[in-house]
Design a protein around this motif. Structure first.
Motif, PDB file in Angstrom:
ATOM      1  N   ASN A 188       0.839  -1.387   0.210  1.00 13.25           N
ATOM      2  CA  ASN A 188      -0.019   0.016  -0.062  1.00 13.25           C
ATOM      3  C   ASN A 188       0.803   1.395   0.154  1.00 13.25           C
ATOM      4  N   GLY A 189       2.234   1.040  -0.259  1.00 14.64           N
ATOM      5  CA  GLY A 189       2.912   2.280  -0.203  1.00 14.64           C
ATOM      6  C   GLY A 189       3.219   3.026   1.160  1.00 14.64           C
ATOM      7  N   LEU A 190       2.967   2.439   2.253  1.00 12.83           N
ATOM      8  CA  LEU A 190       3.064   3.250   3.492  1.00 12.83           C
ATOM      9  C   LEU A 190       4.313   2.719   4.284  1.00 12.83           C
ATOM     10  N   PHE A 191       4.874   3.325   5.035  1.00 11.31           N
ATOM     11  CA  PHE A 191       5.860   2.802   5.996  1.00 11.31           C
ATOM     12  C   PHE A 191       6.014   3.652   7.294  1.00 11.31           C
ATOM     13  N   GLY A 192       6.437   2.983   8.315  1.00 15.32           N
ATOM     14  CA  GLY A 192       6.668   3.304   9.624  1.00 15.32           C
ATOM     15  C   GLY A 192       5.540   2.995  10.817  1.00 15.32           C
ATOM     16  N   LEU A 193       4.722   1.826  10.320  1.00 12.88           N
ATOM     17  CA  LEU A 193       4.024   1.160  11.229  1.00 12.88           C
ATOM     18  C   LEU A 193       4.682   0.470  12.347  1.00 12.88           C
ATOM     19  N   ARG A 194       4.472   1.006  13.684  1.00  9.11           N
ATOM     20  CA  ARG A 194       5.106   0.098  14.844  1.00  9.11           C
ATOM     21  C   ARG A 194       4.403  -0.645  15.615  1.00  9.11           C
ATOM     22  N   ALA A 195       3.050  -0.673  15.624  1.00  4.65           N
ATOM     23  CA  ALA A 195       2.397  -1.516  16.545  1.00  4.65           C
ATOM     24  C   ALA A 195       0.852  -1.335  16.059  1.00  4.65           C
ATOM     25  N   VAL A 196       0.115  -2.276  16.581  1.00  5.75           N
ATOM     26  CA  VAL A 196      -1.492  -2.230  16.242  1.00  5.75           C
ATOM     27  C   VAL A 196      -2.121  -2.674  17.616  1.00  5.75           C
ATOM     28  N   VAL A 197      -2.904  -2.102  18.006  1.00  8.91           N
ATOM     29  CA  VAL A 197      -3.824  -2.403  19.103  1.00  8.91           C
ATOM     30  C   VAL A 197      -5.291  -2.632  18.716  1.00  8.91           C
ATOM     31  N   LEU A 198      -5.903  -3.550  18.903  1.00  6.78           N
ATOM     32  CA  LEU A 198      -7.270  -4.282  18.845  1.00  6.78           C
ATOM     33  C   LEU A 198      -8.118  -4.148  19.892  1.00  6.78           C
ATOM     34  N   LEU A 199      -9.047  -3.547  19.796  1.00  7.77           N
ATOM     35  CA  LEU A 199     -10.192  -3.582  20.874  1.00  7.77           C
ATOM     36  C   LEU A 199     -11.391  -4.387  20.516  1.00  7.77           C
ATOM     37  N   ALA A 200     -11.766  -5.591  21.055  1.00  3.72           N
ATOM     38  CA  ALA A 200     -12.931  -6.115  20.664  1.00  3.72           C
ATOM     39  C   ALA A 200     -13.059  -6.222  19.318  1.00  3.72           C
ATOM     40  N   ALA A 201     -11.983  -6.850  18.583  1.00  2.99           N
ATOM     41  CA  ALA A 201     -11.801  -6.456  17.015  1.00  2.99           C
ATOM     42  C   ALA A 201     -12.501  -7.527  16.489  1.00  2.99           C
ATOM     43  N   SER A 202     -13.172  -7.087  15.404  1.00  4.42           N
ATOM     44  CA  SER A 202     -13.967  -8.190  14.301  1.00  4.42           C
ATOM     45  C   SER A 202     -12.501  -8.728  13.472  1.00  4.42           C
ATOM     46  N   PRO A 203     -12.660  -9.987  13.239  1.00  2.42           N
ATOM     47  CA  PRO A 203     -11.475 -10.474  12.781  1.00  2.42           C
ATOM     48  C   PRO A 203     -11.084 -10.392  11.378  1.00  2.42           C
ATOM     49  N   LEU A 204     -10.195 -10.780  10.773  1.00  8.67           N
ATOM     50  CA  LEU A 204     -10.103 -11.161   9.503  1.00  8.67           C
ATOM     51  C   LEU A 204     -11.002 -12.032   8.776  1.00  8.67           C
ATOM     52  N   SER A 205     -11.379 -12.878   9.409  1.00  8.73           N
ATOM     53  CA  SER A 205     -12.349 -13.923   8.979  1.00  8.73           C
ATOM     54  C   SER A 205     -13.620 -13.542   9.353  1.00  8.73           C
ATOM     55  N   PRO A 206     -14.663 -14.039   8.546  1.00  9.85           N
ATOM     56  CA  PRO A 206     -16.159 -13.684   9.039  1.00  9.85           C
ATOM     57  C   PRO A 206     -16.433 -13.608  10.448  1.00  9.85           C
ATOM     58  N   GLU A 207     -16.989 -12.437  11.018  1.00 13.49           N
ATOM     59  CA  GLU A 207     -17.407 -12.086  12.329  1.00 13.49           C
ATOM     60  C   GLU A 207     -18.476 -13.056  12.822  1.00 13.49           C
ATOM     61  N   PRO A 208     -18.287 -13.670  13.746  1.00 12.63           N
ATOM     62  CA  PRO A 208     -19.283 -14.345  14.524  1.00 12.63           C
ATOM     63  C   PRO A 208     -20.585 -13.506  14.948  1.00 12.63           C
ATOM     64  N   MET A 209     -21.630 -13.782  14.539  1.00 12.02           N
ATOM     65  CA  MET A 209     -22.917 -13.014  15.015  1.00 12.02           C
ATOM     66  C   MET A 209     -24.204 -13.688  14.965  1.00 12.02           C
ATOM     67  N   ASP A 210     -24.887 -13.734  15.928  1.00 12.79           N
ATOM     68  CA  ASP A 210     -26.068 -14.559  16.212  1.00 12.79           C
ATOM     69  C   ASP A 210     -27.007 -13.652  15.044  1.00 12.79           C
ATOM     70  N   ASP A 211     -27.679 -14.934  14.195  1.00 12.48           N
ATOM     71  CA  ASP A 211     -28.168 -14.275  12.993  1.00 12.48           C
ATOM     72  C   ASP A 211     -29.557 -13.659  13.351  1.00 12.48           C
ATOM     73  N   GLU A 212     -30.330 -14.113  14.504  1.00  9.21           N
ATOM     74  CA  GLU A 212     -31.564 -13.323  14.756  1.00  9.21           C
ATOM     75  C   GLU A 212     -31.126 -11.675  15.332  1.00  9.21           C
ATOM     76  N   ARG A 213     -29.980 -11.583  15.997  1.00 12.07           N
ATOM     77  CA  ARG A 213     -29.654 -10.323  16.537  1.00 12.07           C
ATOM     78  C   ARG A 213     -29.020  -9.745  15.163  1.00 12.07           C
ATOM     79  N   ARG A 214     -28.647 -10.181  14.165  1.00 16.15           N
ATOM     80  CA  ARG A 214     -28.230  -9.498  12.986  1.00 16.15           C
ATOM     81  C   ARG A 214     -29.602  -8.885  12.318  1.00 16.15           C
ATOM     82  N   GLN A 215     -30.803  -9.840  12.288  1.00 21.55           N
ATOM     83  CA  GLN A 215     -31.791  -9.481  11.433  1.00 21.55           C
ATOM     84  C   GLN A 215     -32.590  -8.323  12.351  1.00 21.55           C
ATOM     85  N   THR A 216     -32.276  -8.354  13.542  1.00 23.12           N
ATOM     86  CA  THR A 216     -33.178  -7.251  14.529  1.00 23.12           C
ATOM     87  C   THR A 216     -32.266  -5.950  14.026  1.00 23.12           C
ATOM     88  N   MET A 217     -31.116  -6.003  14.273  1.00 20.36           N
ATOM     89  CA  MET A 217     -30.372  -4.886  13.814  1.00 20.36           C
ATOM     90  C   MET A 217     -30.474  -4.219  12.600  1.00 20.36           C
TER      91      MET A 217
END
Length: 448
Positions: free
Chosen positions: A93-122
């Motif tokens: 991506n042409g960027l440089f200088g990344l030192r660290a990553v902080v993830l807070l309750a992060a959605s993963p690179l894989s599909p995010e686990p989510m209850d389907d009923e709650r998804r439909q409600t939202m």
């Protein structure tokens, strides 16, 4: 100079969710929030796919001019941060200088686990073109362990209400389900992965199994008294953990000067070379265990490194990098006559020098001078004086090579030979070797 942390928010939130952390981390990190498309003050017109969100973040980082920076990703923003970090560390991506990553309750690179009923409600909340105050209040309350104080609760509810319905829907229907997990190898960037103890789908178990494996140099922690909205719920605890992680794990490493960062991030450098330099510039883990050497042998090698390659107060851990080189079998293909294979030679040589290293660097320097002349016979071990001399010379070369290979050293010695073409028309290396062919500027019939 304080490093910049680009903060990517959760679904239904905005850059405002990091306001409480910004004040608490002042002097350690300079937090800059990025509103993802359709949230906060950002229009959804620019696109709501993960790719489009990633590109928006990459543009923001590039325009900022930051040369030492961190990614902080919360929930939805965590998936985006992980993609940006992966594309930064491979140089694409042409960027440089990344030192660290902080993830807070992060959605993963894989599909995010989510209850389907709650998804439909939202999804139903946004079906009429806006998210109402009652639905927004329900969303915030459902994602906190305890009711937030009135002011942050009102701010969090306001963020949900002003989310563009198309962006809200796009994440639930498509973005959260996108699978990026097979596009990138594990990322060596130092990472802090935090989960709220009372979180549901993206709680401790999900972070351990879905996120942490992607970060081999990652640390994991659980924030008690919090569910999903960590920056709102426990800002003091989250800030303390980030500060400790930064001070202990990231800050001690050497910095690449800003001018060199800009050259590496320029079109003059190929993506492959940029990625290699990005990995080399990552801070070493001061608490890492050696892979092929013993702890005592690594300590001795660090002492040898201090004598052979003196550094400033933010050194590269040359010994740890040589240990990794040995573990990967990545020598230069040559071995001095009379020495065993590299790993065995290092173990024998370091065991021979350990008693000398215990007496301090000044004493060790005197001993290494004698070793280089073939005048020091080890008190014990398989090496005679000549074998120890040959090994010490080889080890010194390895240490020096690891030092020179670091982008900060390249800047110090004013080397920019890596900036010789990039991936455009003037690619690095030779495009064509044509003996007997005339260059465009040569007259016809010119002698060859």
């Amino acid at each position: 100079m304080t490093a910049t942390a680009f903060c990517l928010h959760a679904l239904g939130s905005s850059s405002e969710e990091f306001a409480t952390l910004r004040a608490r981390l002042a002097g350690t990190l300079d937090l800059i929030g990025v509103d993802l498309p359709g949230f906060g003050r950002s229009s959804a017109v620019t696109g709501t796919t993960v790719e489009e969100m990633v590109e928006r973040v990459e543009r923001a980082i590039g325009r900022s001019g930051a040369t030492e920076w961190v990614l902080v990703g919360h929930s939805m923003g965590g998936k985006v941060a992980s993609v940006v970090a992966s594309r930064t560390i491979d140089g694409s991506n042409g960027l440089f200088g990344l030192r660290a990553v902080v993830l807070l309750a992060a959605s993963p690179l894989s599909p995010e686990p989510m209850d389907d009923e709650r998804r439909q409600t939202m999804l139903g909340w946004a079906s009429d073109g806006e998210i109402g105050p009652d639905e927004a209040d329900t969303f915030v309350s459902a994602n906190t362990d305890e009711q937030l104080p009135p002011e942050p609760h009102a701010m969090a509810v306001h963020d949900v209400q002003r989310a563009a319905p198309e962006a809200w829907t796009a994440w639930l229907v498509r973005g959260s389900r996108e699978d990026w997990s097979d596009r990138f190898p594990p990322n060596p960037v130092p990472a802090l992965v935090l989960a709220g103890a009372a979180d549901g789908d993206l709680g401790p178990d999900a972070q351990r199994t879905l996120n942490l494996p992607h970060w081999p140099n990652g640390e994991f922690g659980v924030v008690e008294g919090a569910a999903h909205l960590l920056p709102w719920e426990r800002p003091d605890d989250v800030a303390d953990r980030i500060r400790d992680f930064w001070d202990r794990r990231v800050a001690p490493g050497p910095l690449v000067p800003a001018a060199t960062v800009r050259v590496i991030a320029s079109p003059r450098v190929s993506a492959r070379t940029r990625g290699i330099l990005a990995v080399r510039s990552l801070p070493d883990d001061p608490g890492a265990s050696p892979q092929v050497l013993t702890d005592r042998q690594l300590t001795t090698l660090r002492a040898v490194a201090r004598v052979v390659v003196p550094q400033d107060d933010r050194p590269v851990d040359l010994a740890l990098r040589v240990d990794a080189q040995l573990a990967d079998g990545l020598g230069d293909g040559w071995r001095p006559d009379g020495l065993p294979v590299d790993v065995d030679a290092y173990r024998a040589g370091l065991d021979a020098l350990a008693p000398e290293a215990d007496r301090g660097d000044d004493h060790l320097a005197t001993v290494l001078d004698a070793v280089s002349e073939g005048e020091h016979t080890p008190a014990a071990g398989p090496f005679d004086a000549e074998q120890l001399r040959a090994w010490a010379e080889d080890a010194s070369v390895d240490l020096a090579k690891q030092w020179v290979a670091h982008p900060a050293t390249m800047a110090e010695i004013d080397y920019d030979g890596f900036a010789n073409g990039g991936d455009g028309v003037r690619k690095q290396g030779f495009l064509l070797l044509g003996a007997g062919q005339r260059e465009a500027w040569e007259p016809a019939g010119a002698a060859r």
